[in-house]
Design an enzyme around this catalytic site. Structure first.
Site, short mmCIF file in Angstrom:
data_model
loop_
_atom_site.label_atom_id
_atom_site.label_comp_id
_atom_site.label_asym_id
_atom_site.label_seq_id
_atom_site.Cartn_x
_atom_site.Cartn_y
_atom_site.Cartn_z
N SER A 40 32.85 39.59 34.25
CA SER A 40 31.87 40.66 34.48
C SER A 40 31.91 41.58 33.27
O SER A 40 32.36 42.71 33.32
CB SER A 40 32.20 41.42 35.76
OG SER A 40 33.46 42.05 35.67
N HIS A 153 34.23 37.25 40.81
CA HIS A 153 35.57 36.66 40.70
C HIS A 153 35.92 35.75 41.88
O HIS A 153 37.01 35.21 41.95
CB HIS A 153 36.65 37.75 40.59
CG HIS A 153 36.55 38.53 39.31
ND1 HIS A 153 37.24 39.69 39.09
CD2 HIS A 153 35.84 38.30 38.18
CE1 HIS A 153 36.96 40.15 37.88
NE2 HIS A 153 36.11 39.33 37.31
N GLN A 161 33.82 44.04 43.70
CA GLN A 161 34.60 43.01 43.00
C GLN A 161 36.11 43.05 43.29
O GLN A 161 36.74 42.00 43.40
CB GLN A 161 34.35 43.18 41.50
CG GLN A 161 35.06 42.20 40.59
CD GLN A 161 34.70 42.45 39.13
OE1 GLN A 161 33.62 42.11 38.69
NE2 GLN A 161 35.60 43.05 38.38
N GLU A 162 36.68 44.26 43.40
CA GLU A 162 38.14 44.34 43.52
C GLU A 162 38.57 45.38 44.55
O GLU A 162 38.12 46.52 44.50
CB GLU A 162 38.76 44.70 42.16
CG GLU A 162 38.34 43.74 41.07
CD GLU A 162 38.84 44.12 39.68
OE1 GLU A 162 39.72 45.00 39.58
OE2 GLU A 162 38.35 43.54 38.71
N GLU A 203 41.80 36.64 40.02
CA GLU A 203 42.89 37.56 39.69
C GLU A 203 44.03 37.49 40.70
O GLU A 203 44.85 38.40 40.80
CB GLU A 203 42.34 38.99 39.53
CG GLU A 203 41.31 39.04 38.39
CD GLU A 203 40.82 40.43 38.05
OE1 GLU A 203 41.05 41.36 38.83
OE2 GLU A 203 40.21 40.56 36.97
N ASP A 240 37.31 48.43 42.35
CA ASP A 240 36.45 48.23 41.19
C ASP A 240 35.13 47.70 41.72
O ASP A 240 35.04 46.56 42.17
CB ASP A 240 37.07 47.24 40.19
CG ASP A 240 36.17 47.05 38.96
OD1 ASP A 240 35.09 47.70 38.91
OD2 ASP A 240 36.53 46.25 38.07
N GLU A 282 36.24 52.39 40.19
CA GLU A 282 35.88 51.91 38.85
C GLU A 282 34.43 51.44 38.84
O GLU A 282 33.99 50.79 39.80
CB GLU A 282 36.83 50.76 38.48
CG GLU A 282 36.62 50.20 37.08
CD GLU A 282 37.64 49.10 36.78
OE1 GLU A 282 38.79 49.18 37.28
OE2 GLU A 282 37.29 48.15 36.09
N ASP A 309 34.60 51.29 32.97
CA ASP A 309 35.03 50.02 32.36
C ASP A 309 33.84 49.45 31.58
O ASP A 309 33.75 49.62 30.36
CB ASP A 309 35.52 49.07 33.47
CG ASP A 309 35.73 47.65 32.98
OD1 ASP A 309 35.81 47.43 31.77
OD2 ASP A 309 35.79 46.72 33.82
N LYS A 334 40.80 47.76 27.63
CA LYS A 334 40.88 46.30 27.45
C LYS A 334 40.76 45.99 25.96
O LYS A 334 39.72 46.28 25.36
CB LYS A 334 39.73 45.63 28.19
CG LYS A 334 39.80 45.70 29.72
CD LYS A 334 38.48 45.24 30.32
CE LYS A 334 38.58 44.95 31.81
NZ LYS A 334 37.23 44.78 32.41
N HIS A 362 44.08 43.87 32.30
CA HIS A 362 43.89 42.44 32.00
C HIS A 362 42.39 42.11 32.00
O HIS A 362 41.56 42.99 32.25
CB HIS A 362 44.59 41.60 33.07
CG HIS A 362 44.02 41.79 34.45
ND1 HIS A 362 44.36 40.99 35.52
CD2 HIS A 362 43.12 42.69 34.95
CE1 HIS A 362 43.69 41.37 36.59
NE2 HIS A 362 42.95 42.40 36.28
N ARG A 363 42.04 40.86 31.76
CA ARG A 363 40.69 40.34 32.02
C ARG A 363 40.81 39.32 33.16
O ARG A 363 41.90 38.83 33.46
CB ARG A 363 40.10 39.64 30.78
CG ARG A 363 39.91 40.50 29.56
CD ARG A 363 39.16 41.79 29.79
NE ARG A 363 37.85 41.67 30.40
CZ ARG A 363 36.69 41.95 29.80
NH1 ARG A 363 36.69 42.34 28.54
NH2 ARG A 363 35.54 41.87 30.45
N SER A 364 39.68 38.94 33.73
CA SER A 364 39.76 37.95 34.82
C SER A 364 40.20 36.59 34.29
O SER A 364 40.83 35.81 35.00
CB SER A 364 38.44 37.87 35.56
OG SER A 364 37.36 37.71 34.67
N LYS A 385 46.34 47.60 35.41
CA LYS A 385 45.60 46.76 36.34
C LYS A 385 45.81 45.33 35.87
O LYS A 385 45.28 44.94 34.83
CB LYS A 385 44.13 47.17 36.28
CG LYS A 385 43.29 46.55 37.39
CD LYS A 385 41.89 47.13 37.40
CE LYS A 385 40.94 46.22 36.65
NZ LYS A 385 39.55 46.29 37.15
P1 PGA Z 1 36.40 40.96 33.92
O1 PGA Z 1 36.77 41.81 35.19
O2 PGA Z 1 37.62 40.69 33.13
O3 PGA Z 1 35.77 39.73 34.53
O4 PGA Z 1 35.39 41.77 33.13
C1 PGA Z 1 37.71 42.82 35.20
C2 PGA Z 1 37.10 44.16 35.50
O5 PGA Z 1 35.87 44.26 35.72
O6 PGA Z 1 37.81 45.15 35.49
ZN ZN Z 2 36.04 46.56 35.97
#
Ligand code: PGA
Ligand code: ZN
Length: 425
Positions: A40, A153, A161-162, A203, A240, A282, A309, A334, A362-364, A385
């Site tokens: 994302s 994800h 998403q999270e 994740e 998130d 987020e 983000d 990131k 991190h990244r996904s 995270k």
């Molecule tokens: P991504 O997701 O690494 O797929 O961008 C992580 C996030 O959105 O924080």
């Molecule tokens: Zn994010």
């Protein structure tokens, strides 16, 4: 001085190719780094260079980026002193010459930048967090553990998403981590009992077939209690929303079968924050919706951490814009959104100066590389995270933090709930 630079194509946690770089110094010290990859992604992120050759890895190969490291970059960097990270990164940025690192690829550039830092840490005989953070780096982060995965994800209907648990109990990182892991296992039991899937998403969090945000949050509260802890006291919650993924050109948000204006979405979040011990949201508004961001910052900015983000993409210029406009109060960090170690540190420094909290992330798509565990301690970010308590790509970071905490001994600091003092009543 740098003696040799060598890149190769390896795999990330989703089975997609990514760039790995090895930098060897004259002293014999070697640094190896592997670049992560998002799903994302924010529109203003630095460019991840892929081959788009349909005959290899469904177009996702990174041989061009690898060639750029072994050719152009190596030619420019071999012979240079490695002890000035800023200078190395400046040379990389100028060699690329584009605003978003699209000529050489941010994956090529970042791999080199990280590997140089690791090689220097080895040459100096210090851990990476010490090399990057100096003698005062001693703070372990609160883990933001993404135990229910949705959005892009996972293959479930959840739009958010999270869903994260933030264990803040105790005075050490290792104790907090244990609490988080116990809640994770308890959640698994609850899902099983209810006949819901315990398969995990990208994740390492569960991806049950549930639809509503409240249902997911209720499951988290239940898991925390059943594990023997007090929600809001021992364990806090965070989301998130990654809302750019459900924002459409009509300036409306499409969430859980409803179509919402930014005002309605803001109201939706207000109710969640009232009802649950949520301390962090987020990307509650889309990266293009600065109006929405202003609205949500005014409404909730003193109640919860509002993390940019996709909004900021670890870019100091966009963060500066955000500060001027009074948008958000925290930033996700990131490395591969901006593409060098130095620029990442610059963004963290600006954020701290302007009272934005920083969360190293991190990244996904991840690898076994534990660079971000060191980065979190080096920057004293106080929050990391890096996923749930499953998948080695995620636990590798937690394990490295356990080692760092041990190496710091009684000098280690863990502030737990204190990270969120602004938002706890
Ligand atoms: P991504 O997701 O690494 O797929 O961008 C992580 C996030 O959105 O924080
Ligand atoms: Zn994010």
């Amino acid at each position: 001085a740098i003696k040799k630079i060598k890149a190769r194509e390896v795999l990330d946690s989703r089975g997609n190719p990514t760039v790995e770089v090895e930098v060897t110094l004259e002293s014999g010290a070697v640094g190896r780094a592997t670049v992560p990859s998002g799903a994302s992604t924010g529109e203003r992120e630095a460019l991840e260079l892929r081959d788009h050759d349909p005959n290899r890895y469904l177009g996702k190969g990174v041989l061009k980026a690898v060639d750029n490291v072994n050719g152009l970059i190596a030619k420019e960097l071999v012979g240079l002193e490695a002890d000035n990270q800023w200078e190395i990164d400046r040379v990389l940025i100028e060699l690329d010459g584009t605003p978003n690192k699209s000529r050489l690829g941010a994956n090529a550039i970042l791999g080199v930048s990280m590997a140089v830092a690791k090689a220097m840490a080895q040459e100096k005989g210090m851990p990476l967090y010490r090399y990057l953070g100096g003698s005062m780096a001693n703070k372990l982060p609160v883990p933001l553990m993404n135990v229910i995965n949705g959005g892009v994800h996972a293959d479930n209907p959840l739009d958010i998403q999270e869903f994260m648990i933030l264990p803040v109990r105790g005075t050490t990182f290792s104790e907090a981590l244990r609490v988080g892991v116990e809640v994770f296992h308890t959640l698994k039991h609850i899902l099983k009992e209810r006949g819901l899937s315990t398969c995990v998403g990208d994740e390492g969090g569960f991806a049950p077939q549930i639809k509503s945000t409240e249902e997911a949050l209720d499951l988290l509260l239940l898991a925390i209690e059943k594990a023997g802890y007090v929600p809001g006291q021992d364990v806090l919650l965070a989301l998130d929303c990654a809302s750019s993924e459900f924002y459409y050109e009509d300036e409306l948000y499409h969430l859980e079968g409803r179509v919402m204006s930014r005002e309605e979405l803001c109201e939706f979040y207000s109710k969640l924050v009232e009802r649950y011990p949520i301390v962090s949201l987020e990307d509650p508004m889309a990266e293009d919706d600065w109006e929405g961001w202003k609205l949500v910052t005014q409404a909730l900015g003193n109640k919860v951490q509002l993390v940019g983000d996709d909004l900021f993409t670890t870019n100091v210029n966009i963060l500066r814009e955000g500060f001027k406009k009074g948008v958000a109060n925290a930033i996700l960090i990131k490395l591969n959104q901006i593409g060098t170690v130095s620029e990442t540190l610059q963004t963290v420094a600006y954020a701290k100066d302007h009272h934005y909290s920083t969360i190293v992330s991190h990244r996904s798509g991840e690898t076994e590389d534990t660079f971000i565990a060191h980065l979190a301690v080096a920057t004293g970010s106080g929050q990391i995270k890096t996923g749930s308590a499953s998948r080695t790509d995620r636990t590798a970071k937690y394990n490295e933090l356990l080692r760092i905490e041990e190496s710091l001994g009684c000098g280690a600091v863990f502030t737990g709930r204190g990270e969120f003092w602004r938002f706890l009543r």
